[in-house]
Design a protein around this motif. Structure first.
Motif, PDB file in Angstrom:
ATOM      1  N   LYS A 153       0.883  -1.092  -0.095  1.00 26.36           N
ATOM      2  CA  LYS A 153      -0.005   0.115   0.158  1.00 26.36           C
ATOM      3  C   LYS A 153       0.849   1.281  -0.026  1.00 26.36           C
ATOM      4  N   GLU A 154       1.971   1.266   0.883  1.00 29.61           N
ATOM      5  CA  GLU A 154       2.748   2.417   0.732  1.00 29.61           C
ATOM      6  C   GLU A 154       3.476   2.793  -0.332  1.00 29.61           C
ATOM      7  N   ASN A 155       3.862   1.585  -1.210  1.00 32.11           N
ATOM      8  CA  ASN A 155       4.585   1.681  -2.465  1.00 32.11           C
ATOM      9  C   ASN A 155       3.417   2.101  -3.465  1.00 32.11           C
ATOM     10  N   PHE A 156       2.171   1.717  -3.487  1.00 32.41           N
ATOM     11  CA  PHE A 156       1.171   2.342  -4.281  1.00 32.41           C
ATOM     12  C   PHE A 156       0.919   3.847  -4.153  1.00 32.41           C
ATOM     13  N   ASP A 157       0.689   4.131  -2.788  1.00 33.86           N
ATOM     14  CA  ASP A 157       0.510   5.592  -2.666  1.00 33.86           C
ATOM     15  C   ASP A 157       1.718   6.427  -3.053  1.00 33.86           C
ATOM     16  N   THR A 158       2.797   6.026  -2.664  1.00 31.66           N
ATOM     17  CA  THR A 158       3.776   7.021  -2.880  1.00 31.66           C
ATOM     18  C   THR A 158       4.201   6.935  -4.654  1.00 31.66           C
ATOM     19  N   LEU A 159       4.241   5.837  -5.356  1.00 32.36           N
ATOM     20  CA  LEU A 159       4.581   5.882  -6.719  1.00 32.36           C
ATOM     21  C   LEU A 159       3.359   6.281  -7.687  1.00 32.36           C
ATOM     22  N   ASN A 160       2.155   6.020  -6.984  1.00 32.08           N
ATOM     23  CA  ASN A 160       0.970   6.437  -7.823  1.00 32.08           C
ATOM     24  C   ASN A 160       0.813   7.969  -7.800  1.00 32.08           C
ATOM     25  N   ARG A 161       1.537   8.505  -6.574  1.00 31.50           N
ATOM     26  CA  ARG A 161       1.248   9.972  -6.575  1.00 31.50           C
ATOM     27  C   ARG A 161       2.373  10.697  -7.573  1.00 31.50           C
ATOM     28  N   LEU A 162       3.512   9.976  -7.699  1.00 35.20           N
ATOM     29  CA  LEU A 162       4.596  10.443  -8.742  1.00 35.20           C
ATOM     30  C   LEU A 162       4.230  10.138  -9.900  1.00 35.20           C
ATOM     31  N   GLN A 163       3.397   8.934  -9.993  1.00 33.74           N
ATOM     32  CA  GLN A 163       2.949   8.812 -11.558  1.00 33.74           C
ATOM     33  C   GLN A 163       1.830   9.812 -12.041  1.00 33.74           C
ATOM     34  N   ASN A 164       0.983  10.224 -11.286  1.00 34.43           N
ATOM     35  CA  ASN A 164       0.040  11.175 -11.581  1.00 34.43           C
ATOM     36  C   ASN A 164       0.573  12.556 -11.939  1.00 34.43           C
ATOM     37  N   ALA A 165       1.727  12.709 -11.176  1.00 26.47           N
ATOM     38  CA  ALA A 165       2.460  14.215 -11.492  1.00 26.47           C
ATOM     39  C   ALA A 165       3.175  14.068 -12.835  1.00 26.47           C
ATOM     40  N   LEU A 166       3.826  12.983 -13.012  1.00 27.16           N
ATOM     41  CA  LEU A 166       4.450  12.924 -14.381  1.00 27.16           C
ATOM     42  C   LEU A 166       3.231  12.817 -15.540  1.00 27.16           C
ATOM     43  N   SER A 167       2.052  12.126 -15.305  1.00 26.81           N
ATOM     44  CA  SER A 167       1.244  12.291 -16.447  1.00 26.81           C
ATOM     45  C   SER A 167       0.637  13.780 -16.416  1.00 26.81           C
ATOM     46  N   ARG A 168       0.281  14.571 -15.513  1.00 20.74           N
ATOM     47  CA  ARG A 168      -0.509  15.529 -15.200  1.00 20.74           C
ATOM     48  C   ARG A 168       0.311  16.659 -16.134  1.00 20.74           C
ATOM     49  N   PHE A 169       1.525  16.826 -15.484  1.00 16.44           N
ATOM     50  CA  PHE A 169       2.309  18.107 -16.018  1.00 16.44           C
ATOM     51  C   PHE A 169       3.503  17.799 -16.981  1.00 16.44           C
ATOM     52  N   LEU A 170       3.882  16.385 -17.408  1.00 12.64           N
ATOM     53  CA  LEU A 170       4.777  16.109 -18.045  1.00 12.64           C
ATOM     54  C   LEU A 170       4.042  15.142 -19.452  1.00 12.64           C
ATOM     55  N   HIS A 171       2.609  14.782 -19.247  1.00 12.07           N
ATOM     56  CA  HIS A 171       2.058  13.907 -20.079  1.00 12.07           C
ATOM     57  C   HIS A 171       3.075  12.670 -20.495  1.00 12.07           C
ATOM     58  N   GLN A 172       3.527  12.175 -19.548  1.00 13.95           N
ATOM     59  CA  GLN A 172       4.141  10.676 -19.475  1.00 13.95           C
ATOM     60  C   GLN A 172       3.784   9.739 -18.788  1.00 13.95           C
ATOM     61  N   LYS A 173       3.425   8.650 -19.118  1.00 17.10           N
ATOM     62  CA  LYS A 173       3.230   7.333 -18.477  1.00 17.10           C
ATOM     63  C   LYS A 173       4.349   6.686 -18.149  1.00 17.10           C
ATOM     64  N   VAL A 174       4.646   6.260 -16.649  1.00 15.17           N
ATOM     65  CA  VAL A 174       5.878   5.663 -16.435  1.00 15.17           C
ATOM     66  C   VAL A 174       5.389   4.581 -15.486  1.00 15.17           C
ATOM     67  N   PRO A 175       5.547   3.345 -16.104  1.00 10.38           N
ATOM     68  CA  PRO A 175       5.075   2.226 -15.326  1.00 10.38           C
ATOM     69  C   PRO A 175       5.993   1.736 -14.059  1.00 10.38           C
ATOM     70  N   VAL A 176       5.523   1.040 -13.198  1.00 16.23           N
ATOM     71  CA  VAL A 176       6.183   0.565 -11.952  1.00 16.23           C
ATOM     72  C   VAL A 176       6.398  -0.969 -12.152  1.00 16.23           C
ATOM     73  N   LEU A 177       7.703  -1.253 -11.919  1.00 19.45           N
ATOM     74  CA  LEU A 177       8.171  -2.618 -12.118  1.00 19.45           C
ATOM     75  C   LEU A 177       7.890  -3.351 -10.746  1.00 19.45           C
TER      76      LEU A 177
END
Length: 287
Positions: free
Chosen positions: A198-222
């Motif tokens: 859960k902590e991993n999802f919350d942390t990286l999901n927040r980062l993914q959302n910022a990358l998608s919103r401001f840089l229009h880039q989808k970055v997958p989590v391994l």
């Protein structure tokens, strides 16, 4: 002699097929997030899949991957620079059949690259890229201009992120630099020192959302590596945690990460080799 003949046959076959090693960089934005520990165990996991792996410690003069593996390299990139050894001669064997180039440590003077040594390194790496499936590069902390330029030539860049706010912000800034400079390879995220999924999802999901919103880039989590006492114990004993506790949570997760990577990463093509080598030349010319 037999080993050399086998390498030559492999090189010729892969040259004919146009197959070269994938270049994979592991970065973190900030130091102290467990990047070197991850890349060492990631390399071992890839090797266990039957892949030929070369791990290059790019933190020249301050490398520490060999310490985590309990290795005492007889040579390092410094020996290549001084002309004492060729590049193949400084490649050493690490755990589980991975190959390894030490960045050297405890240097008494700054490392200097002259144009002839850079040209020689380019030639030798061009040949070695037909002998391996994966070239893994462990970079030091920070995103200097020359580091960014070299990363732009990599097939894949994996960014390590911990739950700390500074780690999240620095990871975002590092990837932003690559995206704004039109990086054309594959970006991935890996969480480290997470309490749970859960902590991993919350942390990286927040980062993914910022990358998608401001840089229009989808970055997958391994995947992610959890807080694991076995990792700490293994580091103290200078044993890769994957070998120290096979059934530990971190060991299981790094195997999953490696499997996801090989399952999603596109094979490298020979055409990308020249681009990478030119970036490498530029990187070293500025060191």
């Amino acid at each position: 002699m037999h080993d050399q003949a086998e390498k030559l046959r492999l090189r010729l076959r892969r040259q004919t097929e146009g197959k070269t090693a994938q270049t994979v960089a592991v970065i973190s934005g900030k130091g102290g997030v467990g990047k070197s520990n991850f890349i060492l165990n990631f390399a071992i996991s890839l090797s266990r899949q039957g892949r030929r792996v070369l791990l290059f410690d790019m933190d020249i003069g301050m490398g520490n991957v060999h310490l985590l593996a309990g290795l005492s390299p007889k040579t390092s990139i410094v020996d290549f620079l001084t002309g004492a050894c060729s590049l193949p001669e400084i490649i050493e064997k690490g755990p589980e059949s991975i190959s390894f180039i030490s960045g050297g440590s405890g240097l008494s003077a700054p490392v200097k690259w002259d144009p002839e040594k850079i040209a020689e390194l380019q030639r030798e790496i061009r040949q070695l890229m037909f002998e391996y499936d994966d070239f893994l590069f462990d970079f030091g902390a920070g995103m200097q201009e020359e580091t960014v330029r070299l990363l732009l030539g990599m097939d894949h860049v994996i960014t390590i992120v911990t739950p700390e706010v500074t780690s999240i912000m620095d990871a975002y800034s590092a990837m932003k630099l690559l995206i704004l400079n039109a990086y054309g390879g594959n970006l991935y995220l890996v969480g480290n020192r997470m309490k749970n999924e859960k902590e991993n999802f919350d942390t990286l999901n927040r980062l993914q959302n910022a990358l998608s919103r401001f840089l229009h880039q989808k970055v997958p989590v391994l995947g992610y590596l959890p807080e694991d006492a076995f990792v700490v114990q293994a580091a103290k004993l200078q044993i890769p945690f994957l070998l120290y506790k096979e059934n530990g949570k971190a060991a299981k997760n790094v195997r999953i990460i490696a499997e996801r990577f090989t399952g999603t990463a596109s094979p490298a093509e020979a055409g990308g080799t020249g681009r990478f080598l030119e970036r490498l030349k530029d990187f070293l010319s500025r060191k």
